[in-house]
Design a protein around this motif. Structure first.
Motif, mmCIF file in Angstrom:
data_model
loop_
_atom_site.group_PDB
_atom_site.id
_atom_site.type_symbol
_atom_site.label_atom_id
_atom_site.label_comp_id
_atom_site.label_asym_id
_atom_site.label_seq_id
_atom_site.Cartn_x
_atom_site.Cartn_y
_atom_site.Cartn_z
ATOM 1 N N HIS A 193 -3.904 5.187 -17.290
ATOM 2 C CA HIS A 193 -3.592 3.829 -16.828
ATOM 3 C C HIS A 193 -4.815 2.939 -17.081
ATOM 4 O O HIS A 193 -5.566 2.597 -16.155
ATOM 5 C CB HIS A 193 -3.226 3.851 -15.345
ATOM 6 C CG HIS A 193 -2.148 4.840 -15.021
ATOM 7 N ND1 HIS A 193 -0.799 4.567 -15.159
ATOM 8 C CD2 HIS A 193 -2.228 6.137 -14.602
ATOM 9 C CE1 HIS A 193 -0.101 5.632 -14.826
ATOM 10 N NE2 HIS A 193 -0.941 6.598 -14.481
ATOM 11 N N PRO A 194 -5.035 2.553 -18.317
ATOM 12 C CA PRO A 194 -6.275 1.854 -18.675
ATOM 13 C C PRO A 194 -6.470 0.511 -17.995
ATOM 14 O O PRO A 194 -7.600 0.038 -17.884
ATOM 15 C CB PRO A 194 -6.160 1.693 -20.202
ATOM 16 C CG PRO A 194 -4.710 1.863 -20.505
ATOM 17 C CD PRO A 194 -4.176 2.803 -19.491
ATOM 18 N N ASP A 195 -5.387 -0.109 -17.510
ATOM 19 C CA ASP A 195 -5.515 -1.444 -16.921
ATOM 20 C C ASP A 195 -5.670 -1.437 -15.408
ATOM 21 O O ASP A 195 -5.889 -2.488 -14.802
ATOM 22 C CB ASP A 195 -4.297 -2.299 -17.288
ATOM 23 C CG ASP A 195 -4.212 -2.570 -18.772
ATOM 24 O OD1 ASP A 195 -5.273 -2.651 -19.414
ATOM 25 O OD2 ASP A 195 -3.083 -2.681 -19.297
ATOM 26 N N VAL A 196 -5.542 -0.273 -14.772
ATOM 27 C CA VAL A 196 -5.610 -0.237 -13.315
ATOM 28 C C VAL A 196 -7.050 -0.450 -12.847
ATOM 29 O O VAL A 196 -8.014 -0.049 -13.508
ATOM 30 C CB VAL A 196 -5.052 1.106 -12.782
ATOM 31 C CG1 VAL A 196 -6.027 2.251 -13.019
ATOM 32 C CG2 VAL A 196 -4.696 1.006 -11.305
ATOM 33 N N ASP B 281 -1.505 -1.521 -9.353
ATOM 34 C CA ASP B 281 -2.536 -2.483 -9.762
ATOM 35 C C ASP B 281 -3.938 -2.010 -9.400
ATOM 36 O O ASP B 281 -4.880 -2.210 -10.163
ATOM 37 C CB ASP B 281 -2.285 -3.846 -9.101
ATOM 38 C CG ASP B 281 -0.927 -4.413 -9.438
ATOM 39 O OD1 ASP B 281 -0.606 -4.481 -10.643
ATOM 40 O OD2 ASP B 281 -0.175 -4.772 -8.517
ATOM 41 N N VAL B 282 -4.077 -1.398 -8.218
ATOM 42 C CA VAL B 282 -5.387 -0.998 -7.695
ATOM 43 C C VAL B 282 -5.298 0.427 -7.170
ATOM 44 O O VAL B 282 -4.299 0.793 -6.536
ATOM 45 C CB VAL B 282 -5.845 -1.936 -6.553
ATOM 46 C CG1 VAL B 282 -7.194 -1.478 -5.982
ATOM 47 C CG2 VAL B 282 -5.936 -3.381 -7.014
ATOM 48 N N VAL C 169 0.829 -1.211 0.000
ATOM 49 C CA VAL C 169 0.000 0.000 0.000
ATOM 50 C C VAL C 169 0.860 1.254 0.000
ATOM 51 O O VAL C 169 1.799 1.383 0.776
ATOM 52 C CB VAL C 169 -0.935 0.025 1.226
ATOM 53 C CG1 VAL C 169 -1.867 1.228 1.154
ATOM 54 C CG2 VAL C 169 -1.730 -1.264 1.325
ATOM 55 N N THR C 170 0.508 2.169 -0.891
ATOM 56 C CA THR C 170 1.047 3.529 -0.862
ATOM 57 C C THR C 170 -0.128 4.463 -0.644
ATOM 58 O O THR C 170 -1.076 4.466 -1.431
ATOM 59 C CB THR C 170 1.743 3.886 -2.186
ATOM 60 O OG1 THR C 170 2.832 2.986 -2.403
ATOM 61 C CG2 THR C 170 2.252 5.319 -2.149
ATOM 62 N N ARG C 171 -0.065 5.243 0.435
ATOM 63 C CA ARG C 171 -1.173 6.152 0.722
ATOM 64 C C ARG C 171 -0.750 7.588 0.500
ATOM 65 O O ARG C 171 0.331 8.010 0.937
ATOM 66 C CB ARG C 171 -1.662 5.976 2.158
ATOM 67 C CG ARG C 171 -2.855 6.883 2.458
ATOM 68 C CD ARG C 171 -3.290 6.797 3.898
ATOM 69 N NE ARG C 171 -4.096 7.973 4.212
ATOM 70 C CZ ARG C 171 -4.045 8.617 5.381
ATOM 71 N NH1 ARG C 171 -3.259 8.209 6.350
ATOM 72 N NH2 ARG C 171 -4.798 9.675 5.573
ATOM 73 N N LEU D 147 -12.264 -6.494 -3.426
ATOM 74 C CA LEU D 147 -10.968 -6.583 -4.089
ATOM 75 C C LEU D 147 -10.721 -7.995 -4.605
ATOM 76 O O LEU D 147 -10.282 -8.190 -5.743
ATOM 77 C CB LEU D 147 -9.850 -6.174 -3.126
ATOM 78 C CG LEU D 147 -9.702 -4.674 -2.855
ATOM 79 C CD1 LEU D 147 -8.657 -4.435 -1.778
ATOM 80 C CD2 LEU D 147 -9.333 -3.935 -4.124
ATOM 81 N N ARG D 148 -11.000 -9.000 -3.761
ATOM 82 C CA ARG D 148 -10.782 -10.382 -4.199
ATOM 83 C C ARG D 148 -11.634 -10.703 -5.413
ATOM 84 O O ARG D 148 -11.186 -11.361 -6.355
ATOM 85 C CB ARG D 148 -11.095 -11.354 -3.061
ATOM 86 C CG ARG D 148 -10.064 -11.375 -1.950
ATOM 87 C CD ARG D 148 -10.256 -12.571 -1.053
ATOM 88 N NE ARG D 148 -11.539 -12.599 -0.396
ATOM 89 C CZ ARG D 148 -11.785 -12.078 0.790
ATOM 90 N NH1 ARG D 148 -10.820 -11.451 1.452
ATOM 91 N NH2 ARG D 148 -12.979 -12.166 1.343
#
Length: 248
Positions: A79-82, A55-56, A36-38, A121-122
């Motif tokens: 970022h079309p895949d995020v 990724d998310v 995690v980066t906040r 998320l899962r």
């Protein structure tokens, strides 16, 4: 524990300025193996996403410097895949609709529980194949080959017969090699998110899986490189690569 590649944890960019929510969610995500980066503003979130890879994105709509809808739109364009999940305290349905139209994949209304967030998320990450599969769609670690779609497991050139829960447990671990997968994640993925029975079921299934794989390795006509199912006391399990054949 979720990964997007052979060993990398899912990277989450969390854009949230509320300190209480921020600390709570960040701690919960980290405890389940997410990286995690906040950040606290939309501008810093966009800059962090450009540094990538991400990724998310968990995105609060009520940011101090810019509207979260604009952040979602710029993230999607760049970022079309995020995977983008918006977090909103706004009660108007139109805000949610606009957020989804801007490129978000899903939303959660505040207040929300960590259990629900993790489940969302899962669910999304399941749809994005995280397994380190080859061009033939198989996952190979050492001499262990798992065909997830066909529900088949082979060690060397021999098929290993596994019970349904043993196979599903192995599937979760081979998708995330060399990563610590918590008991909570394994119980949720292999059994059910609402499982209220003893988690001893997990240990019994793991013991049985180990026995079957070791028996298959012992019966192999030639030495095979069998990955190790490592117990992490107080946390869960990890699938480690096999020792080199002929090594110390």
């Amino acid at each position: 524990m979720w990964t997007t590649g052979a060993k990398d944890p899912v990277s989450v960019l969390f854009i949230e300025d509320d300190e209480v929510i921020g600390r709570h969610v960040e701690a919960g995500l980290r405890s389940h193996g997410y990286a995690v980066t906040r950040v606290r503003t939309g501008g810093s979130g966009l800059a962090e996403a450009d540094r990538g890879p991400i990724d998310v994105v968990l995105l609060d709509l009520g940011l101090p410097d810019m509207d979260g809808i604009d952040v979602a739109r710029q993230l999607r364009n760049g970022h079309p895949d995020v995977l983008i999940l918006i977090l909103t305290a706004r009660s108007d349905e139109i805000d949610v609709i606009v957020g989804l139209d801007a490129g978000a994949d899903d939303y959660l209304a505040k207040p929300f529980s960590m259990t629900v967030l993790l489940a969302r998320l899962r669910a999304h990450l399941r749809r994005r194949p995280p397994a380190p599969a080859g061009p033939d769609g198989l996952v190979r670690i050492g001499d262990l080959t798992v065909d997830i779609a066909a529900r088949r497991c082979r060690l060397g050139d021999r098929e290993v017969e596994l019970r349904p829960k043993e196979f599903e447990l192995l599937t979760v671990l081979v998708r995330h090699p060399e990563e610590a997968v918590s008991r909570e994640v394994l119980m949720a993925e292999v059994w059910d998110e609402n499982w209220f029975g003893p988690t001893k079921t997990l240990d019994v299934t793991m013991s049985s899986l180990r026995r079957r794989l070791r028996a298959a390795a012992s019966d192999a006509p030639a030495p095979v490189a069998l990955p190790a199912l490592t117990t992490l006391r107080g946390h869960g399990y990890r699938l480690d690569p096999p020792e080199p054949l002929g090594g110390p």
